[in-house]
Design a protein around this motif. Structure first.
Motif, short mmCIF file in Angstrom:
data_model
loop_
_atom_site.label_atom_id
_atom_site.label_comp_id
_atom_site.label_asym_id
_atom_site.label_seq_id
_atom_site.Cartn_x
_atom_site.Cartn_y
_atom_site.Cartn_z
N VAL A 52 9.95 -12.42 4.39
CA VAL A 52 8.75 -12.55 5.23
C VAL A 52 8.08 -11.18 5.16
O VAL A 52 8.74 -10.16 5.25
N ARG A 53 6.76 -11.20 4.92
CA ARG A 53 6.07 -9.93 4.68
C ARG A 53 4.61 -10.08 5.05
O ARG A 53 4.13 -11.16 5.32
N GLY A 54 3.92 -8.91 4.98
CA GLY A 54 2.55 -8.89 5.46
C GLY A 54 2.62 -8.49 6.93
O GLY A 54 3.40 -9.07 7.69
N ALA A 55 1.78 -7.50 7.30
CA ALA A 55 1.93 -6.90 8.62
C ALA A 55 1.96 -7.91 9.78
O ALA A 55 2.91 -7.93 10.58
N PRO A 56 0.96 -8.81 9.90
CA PRO A 56 0.99 -9.72 11.04
C PRO A 56 2.18 -10.68 11.02
O PRO A 56 2.80 -10.93 12.07
N SER A 95 13.51 -1.93 10.22
CA SER A 95 13.55 -2.63 8.92
C SER A 95 12.44 -2.16 7.97
O SER A 95 12.67 -2.00 6.78
N ARG A 96 11.24 -1.94 8.49
CA ARG A 96 10.14 -1.43 7.66
C ARG A 96 9.26 -0.52 8.52
O ARG A 96 8.90 -0.90 9.63
N PRO A 97 8.88 0.65 8.01
CA PRO A 97 8.21 1.62 8.90
C PRO A 97 6.69 1.59 8.95
O PRO A 97 6.11 2.11 9.90
N GLY A 175 -4.93 -15.81 7.13
CA GLY A 175 -4.91 -14.47 6.54
C GLY A 175 -5.99 -13.62 7.18
O GLY A 175 -6.75 -14.08 8.04
N THR A 176 -6.04 -12.36 6.75
CA THR A 176 -7.12 -11.49 7.24
C THR A 176 -8.18 -11.35 6.14
O THR A 176 -9.29 -11.88 6.27
N ALA A 177 -7.82 -10.71 5.04
CA ALA A 177 -8.79 -10.54 3.94
C ALA A 177 -9.20 -11.87 3.33
O ALA A 177 -10.31 -12.02 2.81
N LEU A 202 4.17 -7.71 -7.05
CA LEU A 202 3.32 -8.83 -7.51
C LEU A 202 2.86 -9.79 -6.41
O LEU A 202 2.71 -10.99 -6.65
N GLN A 203 2.61 -9.24 -5.23
CA GLN A 203 2.12 -10.12 -4.15
C GLN A 203 0.80 -10.79 -4.51
O GLN A 203 0.51 -11.90 -4.08
N GLY A 204 -0.03 -10.08 -5.29
CA GLY A 204 -1.32 -10.65 -5.66
C GLY A 204 -1.15 -11.84 -6.59
O GLY A 204 -1.80 -12.89 -6.43
N GLY A 242 -6.49 -6.22 3.33
CA GLY A 242 -5.85 -6.17 4.64
C GLY A 242 -5.41 -4.75 4.92
O GLY A 242 -5.82 -3.80 4.24
N CYS A 243 -4.56 -4.57 5.90
CA CYS A 243 -4.02 -3.24 6.18
C CYS A 243 -2.74 -3.36 6.99
O CYS A 243 -2.46 -4.41 7.59
N ASP A 244 -1.97 -2.29 6.96
CA ASP A 244 -0.69 -2.26 7.67
C ASP A 244 -0.72 -1.37 8.90
O ASP A 244 0.09 -1.53 9.81
N ARG A 245 -1.63 -0.41 8.89
CA ARG A 245 -1.81 0.45 10.07
C ARG A 245 -3.14 1.17 9.91
O ARG A 245 -3.40 1.76 8.86
N ALA A 253 -3.75 2.42 6.11
CA ALA A 253 -2.63 2.25 5.16
C ALA A 253 -2.60 0.79 4.74
O ALA A 253 -2.71 -0.11 5.57
N ASN A 254 -2.48 0.57 3.46
CA ASN A 254 -2.31 -0.79 2.93
C ASN A 254 -1.50 -0.67 1.64
O ASN A 254 -1.11 0.43 1.22
N LYS A 255 -1.25 -1.79 1.03
CA LYS A 255 -0.42 -1.84 -0.18
C LYS A 255 -0.80 -0.77 -1.19
O LYS A 255 -1.98 -0.52 -1.40
N ILE A 256 0.21 -0.17 -1.79
CA ILE A 256 -0.03 0.87 -2.80
C ILE A 256 -1.06 0.39 -3.83
O ILE A 256 -0.97 -0.75 -4.31
O1 MRU Z 1 4.78 -4.99 1.33
P1 MRU Z 1 3.97 -6.13 1.89
O2 MRU Z 1 3.88 -7.30 0.99
O3 MRU Z 1 4.42 -6.49 3.29
O4 MRU Z 1 2.50 -5.51 2.01
C1 MRU Z 1 1.49 -6.30 2.57
C2 MRU Z 1 0.17 -5.65 2.60
O5 MRU Z 1 -0.01 -4.53 2.18
C3 MRU Z 1 -0.94 -6.42 3.27
O6 MRU Z 1 -2.16 -6.15 2.68
C4 MRU Z 1 -1.00 -6.04 4.75
O7 MRU Z 1 0.26 -6.16 5.33
C5 MRU Z 1 -1.99 -6.86 5.49
S1 MRU Z 1 -1.50 -8.54 5.64
C6 MRU Z 1 -2.72 -9.33 6.54
#
Ligand code: MRU
Length: 351
Positions: A52-56, A95-97, A175-177, A202-204, A242-245, A253-256
């Motif tokens: 399970v992944r993605g900030a929200p 688990s993830r920072p 989703g957000t984006a 490869l999330q994209g 999207g973004c993580d913080r 901050a968002n995906k590298i």
């Molecule tokens: O490492 P992930 O797959 O959890 O990274 C996800 C992202 O970077 C998303 O763009 C971000 O969490 C926003 S999700 C609405």
């Protein structure tokens, strides 16, 4: 859209079993496997391993996970219950920072317990149940609203670029984006969506290209180093990520790789939009320099997805999961409350 992945909930509560149910995203797009989780360690692993992944979605899973944990918690004193919940929250939070949604959701669960000091344990469990479901419902509403504001920035015929997966698979819904994209599609706009494959995980490719195409959108997949070529040809009208913080000054901050796309967009005068539910805006973080970036195992770069290791043994590997896009590169930040333009200064009143 009958067999769309969007018909399966990314994160859910199985009330009967008192279990968290998630789609195992490491198995997508080959198979849709549901994982039923009742154990805290299993949830910690699922978050760390990006099942399970993605900030929200991480935040929602953690909130439901805490409720699920208390279902089998066999204590009767308030103090023992509160201490156990506190420890469980600290544990999941490790688990993830980077994605602040995790601590945001866990803090909401902690607050339920501290706000009802001394109350009966059965009543507290019911309150945690309701709060977890509220976190999930609110996420869906925030995404929908981001979609509506984002839609106002899209015109029929637009080419849109996105990075990583900020789609339904990263949230409770929409989703957000991707929310503005789904709404544009619903409205009958002919939009073209370009998805960066998003190395190394490869999330994209596995997730965004999959969920958008299964909803019937016109999707083209590209490697991360191809975005500039599309922009040069005038095929991209806007970037949505999207973004993580998000820090108080708008650094996000968002995906590298996101900051690379933002820099390219800036050069080509293409609007670069960050979609941020208020659960991702961190008022305790002043600037992007204060955001802790998760470092991931080197094997994700050297071995994963390859039949044989493709890099020299013992080579040093740089594998941060996220980067920070400077606020100066962000055209607007879209929250559920509206579209924020620079200068960014987030405070209590903006959330
Ligand atoms: O490492 P992930 O797959 O959890 O990274 C996800 C992202 O970077 C998303 O763009 C971000 O969490 C926003 S999700 C609405």
């Amino acid at each position: 859209m009958t067999d769309s992945i969007l018909n399966t909930e990314t994160v859910a509560l199985d009330e009967e079993k008192c279990a968290l149910v998630i789609i195992d995203q490491t198995k997508l797009p080959y198979s849709t496997e549901l994982l039923t989780i009742t154990d805290l360690k299993e949830l910690w692993d699922a978050i760390y391993l990006l099942k399970v992944r993605g900030a929200p979605a991480i935040g929602v899973a953690a909130a439901i996970g805490i409720y699920v944990y208390t279902c089998s918690l066999n204590v009767s004193r308030y103090e023992d219950f509160a201490e156990a919940v506190e420890k469980a929250c600290d544990y999941l939070n490790s688990s993830r920072p980077t994605a602040v949604n995790l601590s945001w959701a866990l803090n909401r669960m902690r607050k339920v317990v501290t706000d009802h000091r001394g109350e009966d344990v059965t009543a507290l469990k019911a309150l945690l149940h309701d709060e977890a479901l509220r976190v999930k419902e609110e996420d869906t509403a925030m995404c929908r609203s981001i979609g509506e504001y984002g839609l106002s920035l899209i015109k029929d015929g637009f080419g849109l670029l996105t990075h990583c997966n900020a789609g339904q698979l990263a949230t409770s819904k929409y989703g957000t984006a991707t929310a503005p994209m789904y709404l544009a599609h619903e409205k009958g706009y002919h939009i073209r969506v370009y998805c960066d494959e998003t190395r190394p995980l490869l999330q994209g490719a596995r997730l965004t290209a999959y969920e958008l195409s299964s909803a019937g959108l016109d999707v083209t997949l590209l490697c991360d180093n191809m975005a500039g070529s599309l922009m040069q040809q005038g095929l991209i009208d806007a970037v949505f990520v999207g973004c993580d913080r998000v820090a108080r000054n708008g650094d996000a901050a968002n995906k590298i790789g996101t900051s690379v796309v933002a820099t390219l967009a800036h050069y080509h005068h293409i609007p670069f939009y960050v979609c941020a539910p208020s659960s991702t805006i961190d008022l305790h973080t002043a600037t992007g320099a204060d955001i802790r970036i998760e470092q991931r195992p080197p094997e994700e770069v050297t071995e994963m997805w390859y039949q044989r290791r493709m890099a020299p043994q013992n080579i040093k590997v740089y594998n941060p999961a996220f980067d920070v896009t400077d606020h100066s590169l962000i055209t607007a930040i879209i929250t559920e409350k509206g579209i924020c333009y620079p200068p960014y200064q987030f405070g209590e009143e903006t959330l």
